[in-house]
Design a protein around this motif. Structure first.
Motif, PDB file in Angstrom:
ATOM      1  N   THR A  38      34.053  37.842  44.714  1.00 37.20           N
ATOM      2  CA  THR A  38      35.416  38.252  44.379  1.00 37.20           C
ATOM      3  C   THR A  38      35.912  37.456  43.185  1.00 37.20           C
ATOM      4  O   THR A  38      35.914  36.218  43.211  1.00 37.20           O
ATOM      5  N   LYS A  39      36.328  38.149  42.155  1.00 41.52           N
ATOM      6  CA  LYS A  39      36.906  37.515  40.960  1.00 41.52           C
ATOM      7  C   LYS A  39      38.394  37.838  40.949  1.00 41.52           C
ATOM      8  O   LYS A  39      38.794  38.985  40.763  1.00 41.52           O
ATOM      9  N   TYR A  40      39.214  36.812  41.161  1.00 39.95           N
ATOM     10  CA  TYR A  40      40.654  37.008  41.298  1.00 39.95           C
ATOM     11  C   TYR A  40      41.361  37.053  39.948  1.00 39.95           C
ATOM     12  O   TYR A  40      40.983  36.343  38.997  1.00 39.95           O
ATOM     13  N   ASP A  41      42.383  37.882  39.890  1.00 42.50           N
ATOM     14  CA  ASP A  41      43.247  37.944  38.725  1.00 42.50           C
ATOM     15  C   ASP A  41      43.905  36.576  38.521  1.00 42.50           C
ATOM     16  O   ASP A  41      44.360  35.935  39.468  1.00 42.50           O
ATOM     17  N   ALA A  42      43.980  36.118  37.282  1.00 38.83           N
ATOM     18  CA  ALA A  42      44.576  34.808  36.986  1.00 38.83           C
ATOM     19  C   ALA A  42      46.049  34.757  37.391  1.00 38.83           C
ATOM     20  O   ALA A  42      46.588  33.671  37.655  1.00 38.83           O
ATOM     21  N   ASN A  43      46.701  35.921  37.471  1.00 37.20           N
ATOM     22  CA  ASN A  43      48.114  35.969  37.856  1.00 37.20           C
ATOM     23  C   ASN A  43      48.321  36.237  39.348  1.00 37.20           C
ATOM     24  O   ASN A  43      49.451  36.420  39.786  1.00 37.20           O
ATOM     25  N   PHE A  44      47.221  36.258  40.088  1.00 39.85           N
ATOM     26  CA  PHE A  44      47.313  36.527  41.527  1.00 39.85           C
ATOM     27  C   PHE A  44      47.597  35.209  42.244  1.00 39.85           C
ATOM     28  O   PHE A  44      46.694  34.500  42.678  1.00 39.85           O
ATOM     29  N   THR A  45      48.865  34.833  42.356  1.00 40.57           N
ATOM     30  CA  THR A  45      49.280  33.547  42.924  1.00 40.57           C
ATOM     31  C   THR A  45      50.352  33.768  43.976  1.00 40.57           C
ATOM     32  O   THR A  45      51.331  34.483  43.729  1.00 40.57           O
ATOM     33  N   TYR A  46      50.144  33.182  45.144  1.00 40.69           N
ATOM     34  CA  TYR A  46      51.121  33.295  46.225  1.00 40.69           C
ATOM     35  C   TYR A  46      50.803  32.256  47.296  1.00 40.69           C
ATOM     36  O   TYR A  46      49.632  32.100  47.645  1.00 40.69           O
ATOM     37  N   PRO A  47      51.773  31.534  47.872  1.00 43.16           N
ATOM     38  CA  PRO A  47      53.195  31.548  47.502  1.00 43.16           C
ATOM     39  C   PRO A  47      53.512  30.590  46.370  1.00 43.16           C
ATOM     40  O   PRO A  47      54.617  30.561  45.856  1.00 43.16           O
ATOM     41  N   THR A  48      52.532  29.763  45.958  1.00 42.28           N
ATOM     42  CA  THR A  48      52.739  28.853  44.835  1.00 42.28           C
ATOM     43  C   THR A  48      52.360  29.553  43.544  1.00 42.28           C
ATOM     44  O   THR A  48      52.099  30.755  43.525  1.00 42.28           O
ATOM     45  N   LEU A  49      52.280  28.812  42.466  1.00 44.90           N
ATOM     46  CA  LEU A  49      51.889  29.371  41.180  1.00 44.90           C
ATOM     47  C   LEU A  49      50.454  29.033  40.837  1.00 44.90           C
ATOM     48  O   LEU A  49      50.037  29.156  39.681  1.00 44.90           O
ATOM     49  N   ASN A  50      49.672  28.630  41.835  1.00 47.82           N
ATOM     50  CA  ASN A  50      48.280  28.260  41.607  1.00 47.82           C
ATOM     51  C   ASN A  50      47.371  29.481  41.735  1.00 47.82           C
ATOM     52  O   ASN A  50      47.475  30.240  42.702  1.00 47.82           O
ATOM     53  N   PRO A  51      46.458  29.691  40.792  1.00 53.81           N
ATOM     54  CA  PRO A  51      45.490  30.794  40.916  1.00 53.81           C
ATOM     55  C   PRO A  51      44.481  30.504  42.016  1.00 53.81           C
ATOM     56  O   PRO A  51      44.403  29.383  42.528  1.00 53.81           O
ATOM     57  N   LEU A  52      43.699  31.509  42.371  1.00 50.47           N
ATOM     58  CA  LEU A  52      42.702  31.379  43.428  1.00 50.47           C
ATOM     59  C   LEU A  52      41.304  31.218  42.838  1.00 50.47           C
ATOM     60  O   LEU A  52      41.012  31.698  41.749  1.00 50.47           O
ATOM     61  N   THR A  53      40.436  30.571  43.614  1.00 49.68           N
ATOM     62  CA  THR A  53      39.062  30.325  43.181  1.00 49.68           C
ATOM     63  C   THR A  53      38.193  31.551  43.428  1.00 49.68           C
ATOM     64  O   THR A  53      38.202  32.128  44.524  1.00 49.68           O
TER      65      THR A  53
END
Length: 246
Positions: A38-53
């Protein structure tokens, strides 16, 4: 001349019928254990503003192929990821399910590419933060291809875009990409008929019947005239038994 041409056409047709074809035929179900990345969108952040690995993905596909070019499929998968920060990133559970309409624009003997589009549902939850689960509707689309090893087992490769439709401001319009593959098992379908006589190969006692010959329930040519020329190919069907014929 016409007889030679007719004979040549019959020979070509029979030769084409004998070419091995591996893909399942007719309506059938498919089951595919699926794994990938899974390659996550750089803007996919919740509930903080941190992206996912970006991380491993595991899931499955359950399909029904109505004909060679149209099918339906349920898809689902799970990725145990975490926040992509230097230290202290929270673990995040991400999963999705969807229903998809499958299109196969071109079908070969061993491989068939496909496109799909559908809708579904996803969930995102950080394990160390209370009350952070977010559920969201999705639009899913993508494509891939199947490489059939025989009429039952095939290899599958796929790229899937999971788009989060408008919702939370931190996920709206984001695209998470799933890349992966699996082993597909086909259940059902029609048995092959190599000589095109209407009798499946597993029930055909005469598998090399010439194309155009009329056959009995066992797949063997019928010869009502007794002249050793099969009905359907016999241009002089009223020949009496005994005389030699061409």
């Amino acid at each position: 001349m016409h007889a030679r041409l007719r004979g040549a056409l019959l020979a070509v047709t029979l030769l084409a019928a004998q070419v091995a074809s591996a893909e399942p035929r007719g309506p059938h179900f498919t089951i595919t254990p699926f794994g990938g990345f899974t390659k996550y969108d750089a803007n996919f952040t919740y509930p903080t503003l941190n992206p996912l690995t970006d991380i491993a993905y595991m899931g499955g596909r359950l399909g029904y192929q109505y004909n060679s070019w149209l099918g339906l499929e349920a898809a689902g998968g799970y990725s145990p990821t975490k926040e992509n920060v230097a230290t202290g990133g929270n673990n995040v559970d991400y999963w999705h399910v969807s229903g998809n309409l499958m299109f196969s624009p071109w079908v070969g003997n061993y491989t068939n590419p496909y496109l799909f589009v559908g809708g579904g549902y996803s969930s995102l939850e950080q394990q160390q933060v209370a009350s952070t689960q977010m559920n969201q509707g999705n639009l899913e689309f993508g494509g891939g291809f199947n490489l059939w090893l025989n009429r039952v087992v095939g290899l599958r490769l796929e790229a899937r875009d999971i788009m989060w439709i408008p919702g939370s401001s931190t996920t709206e319009g984001t695209h998470n990409l799933v890349l992966g593959g699996g082993v597909t098992v086909a259940i059902g379908g029609k048995n092959p008929d190599a000589d095109l006589d209407g009798i499946a190969d597993n029930k055909d006692n005469c598998p090399d019947t010439p194309v155009g010959a009329k056959v009995d329930g066992n797949g063997c040519p019928m010869d009502s005239g007794g002249d050793k020329v099969a009905d359907g190919l016999d241009q002089c069907s009223g020949t009496l038994a005994g005389p030699m014929v061409d």
